[in-house]
Design a protein around this motif. Structure first.
Motif, PDB file in Angstrom:
ATOM      1  N   ALA A 103       0.834  -1.203   0.000  1.00 19.12           N
ATOM      2  CA  ALA A 103       0.000   0.000   0.000  1.00 19.12           C
ATOM      3  C   ALA A 103       0.870   1.255   0.000  1.00 19.12           C
ATOM      4  O   ALA A 103       0.580   2.220  -0.714  1.00 19.12           O
ATOM      5  N   ARG A 104       1.941   1.239   0.781  1.00 19.58           N
ATOM      6  CA  ARG A 104       2.858   2.384   0.801  1.00 19.58           C
ATOM      7  C   ARG A 104       3.516   2.573  -0.567  1.00 19.58           C
ATOM      8  O   ARG A 104       3.704   3.695  -1.035  1.00 19.58           O
ATOM      9  N   TYR A 106       2.238   1.579  -3.463  1.00 20.98           N
ATOM     10  CA  TYR A 106       1.200   2.076  -4.367  1.00 20.98           C
ATOM     11  C   TYR A 106       1.051   3.585  -4.191  1.00 20.98           C
ATOM     12  O   TYR A 106       0.966   4.330  -5.164  1.00 20.98           O
ATOM     13  N   TYR A 107       0.999   4.040  -2.949  1.00 22.76           N
ATOM     14  CA  TYR A 107       0.862   5.468  -2.664  1.00 22.76           C
ATOM     15  C   TYR A 107       2.044   6.241  -3.250  1.00 22.76           C
ATOM     16  O   TYR A 107       1.864   7.260  -3.921  1.00 22.76           O
ATOM     17  N   LEU A 112      -3.074   5.424  -6.604  1.00 20.39           N
ATOM     18  CA  LEU A 112      -3.891   5.760  -5.445  1.00 20.39           C
ATOM     19  C   LEU A 112      -5.118   4.876  -5.296  1.00 20.39           C
ATOM     20  O   LEU A 112      -5.548   4.593  -4.178  1.00 20.39           O
ATOM     21  N   ALA A 115      -3.811   1.761  -3.640  1.00 15.82           N
ATOM     22  CA  ALA A 115      -3.468   2.073  -2.249  1.00 15.82           C
ATOM     23  C   ALA A 115      -4.748   2.176  -1.419  1.00 15.82           C
ATOM     24  O   ALA A 115      -4.838   1.598  -0.329  1.00 15.82           O
ATOM     25  N   GLU A 116      -5.725   2.892  -1.940  1.00 14.53           N
ATOM     26  CA  GLU A 116      -6.992   3.061  -1.216  1.00 14.53           C
ATOM     27  C   GLU A 116      -7.663   1.713  -0.953  1.00 14.53           C
ATOM     28  O   GLU A 116      -8.119   1.445   0.161  1.00 14.53           O
ATOM     29  N   MET A 135      -2.615   6.848   6.607  1.00 11.57           N
ATOM     30  CA  MET A 135      -2.284   6.642   5.193  1.00 11.57           C
ATOM     31  C   MET A 135      -3.535   6.634   4.321  1.00 11.57           C
ATOM     32  O   MET A 135      -3.518   7.146   3.201  1.00 11.57           O
ATOM     33  N   ARG A 138      -4.504  10.265   3.963  1.00 12.27           N
ATOM     34  CA  ARG A 138      -3.608  10.955   3.024  1.00 12.27           C
ATOM     35  C   ARG A 138      -3.870  10.530   1.579  1.00 12.27           C
ATOM     36  O   ARG A 138      -3.786  11.346   0.660  1.00 12.27           O
ATOM     37  N   THR A 139      -4.174   9.260   1.391  1.00  8.19           N
ATOM     38  CA  THR A 139      -4.470   8.765   0.044  1.00  8.19           C
ATOM     39  C   THR A 139      -5.723   9.447  -0.504  1.00  8.19           C
ATOM     40  O   THR A 139      -5.757   9.876  -1.664  1.00  8.19           O
ATOM     41  N   ARG A 142      -4.973  13.085  -1.308  1.00  7.73           N
ATOM     42  CA  ARG A 142      -4.191  13.210  -2.545  1.00  7.73           C
ATOM     43  C   ARG A 142      -5.077  13.079  -3.775  1.00  7.73           C
ATOM     44  O   ARG A 142      -4.732  13.585  -4.843  1.00  7.73           O
ATOM     45  N   GLN A 143      -6.211  12.422  -3.611  1.00  6.50           N
ATOM     46  CA  GLN A 143      -7.177  12.294  -4.701  1.00  6.50           C
ATOM     47  C   GLN A 143      -8.175  13.453  -4.709  1.00  6.50           C
ATOM     48  O   GLN A 143      -9.110  13.452  -5.507  1.00  6.50           O
TER      49      GLN A 143
END
Length: 164
Positions: A103-104, A106-107, A112, A115-116, A135, A138-139, A142-143
């Motif tokens: 996941a990290r 992917y981020y 995203l 990751a999500e 996380m 933050r994901t 970021r979207q």
């Protein structure tokens, strides 16, 4: 085999492993965790090999891959990290550590959606994991989905004040 492209994956794997170990020059000889970089006279190479420690205890392949993937992620190569981590995820799809590392990565590689998906699954399994909540928040931020991110950021901040 190499002429047909059959060795491409093996070469890529070796390059990623070397990068994760901090090898920056070619040729480099690595024995027992020690490295001899660059073109060296035969006598230098022989002396290096004579000083090499015997074979120590090897880590299980999954542990080595996980650690190398962590190194690549730290070296800002999240795609390389995902490549080395893929067999671990295939063999151990429920391993929380491997899933979170993925996941990290992917981020960090701006995947995203992936990751999500992973972070939502992990947050559902353990809502008290403050870092997963952070996380995920933050994901979503970021979207551009600040309203959805807010509850996750508040949960993380209430559990770990440094995340507030």
């Amino acid at each position: 085999m190499v002429a047909e492209g059959g060795g491409t994956a093996a070469v890529r794997e070796l390059l990623l492993r070397g990068k994760a170990r901090g090898i920056r020059t070619s040729p480099t000889i690595v024995v027992g965790g020690r490295a001899l970089a660059g073109a060296q006279p035969a006598e230098e190479i022989a002396a290096f090999l004579r000083q090499a420690p015997g074979e120590g205890r090897r880590l299980p392949e999954e542990v080595e891959r996980y650690r190398l993937a962590e190194s690549l992620l730290s070296a800002r190569d999240p795609l390389g990290a995902l490549e080395l981590l893929a067999p671990v995820l295939d063999a151990h799809p429920d391993d929380r550590g491997a899933r979170f590392l993925a996941a990290r990565a992917y981020y960090a590689s701006a995947q995203l959606g992936r990751a999500e998906k992973e972070l939502r699954s992990m947050a559902a399994e353990d809502p008290a994991d403050a870092y997963v909540q952070l996380m995920l928040g933050r994901t979503l931020q970021r979207q551009g989905r600040d309203a959805e991110a807010g509850p996750h950021m508040r949960i993380a901040g209430s559990m770990e004040p440094e995340y507030a």
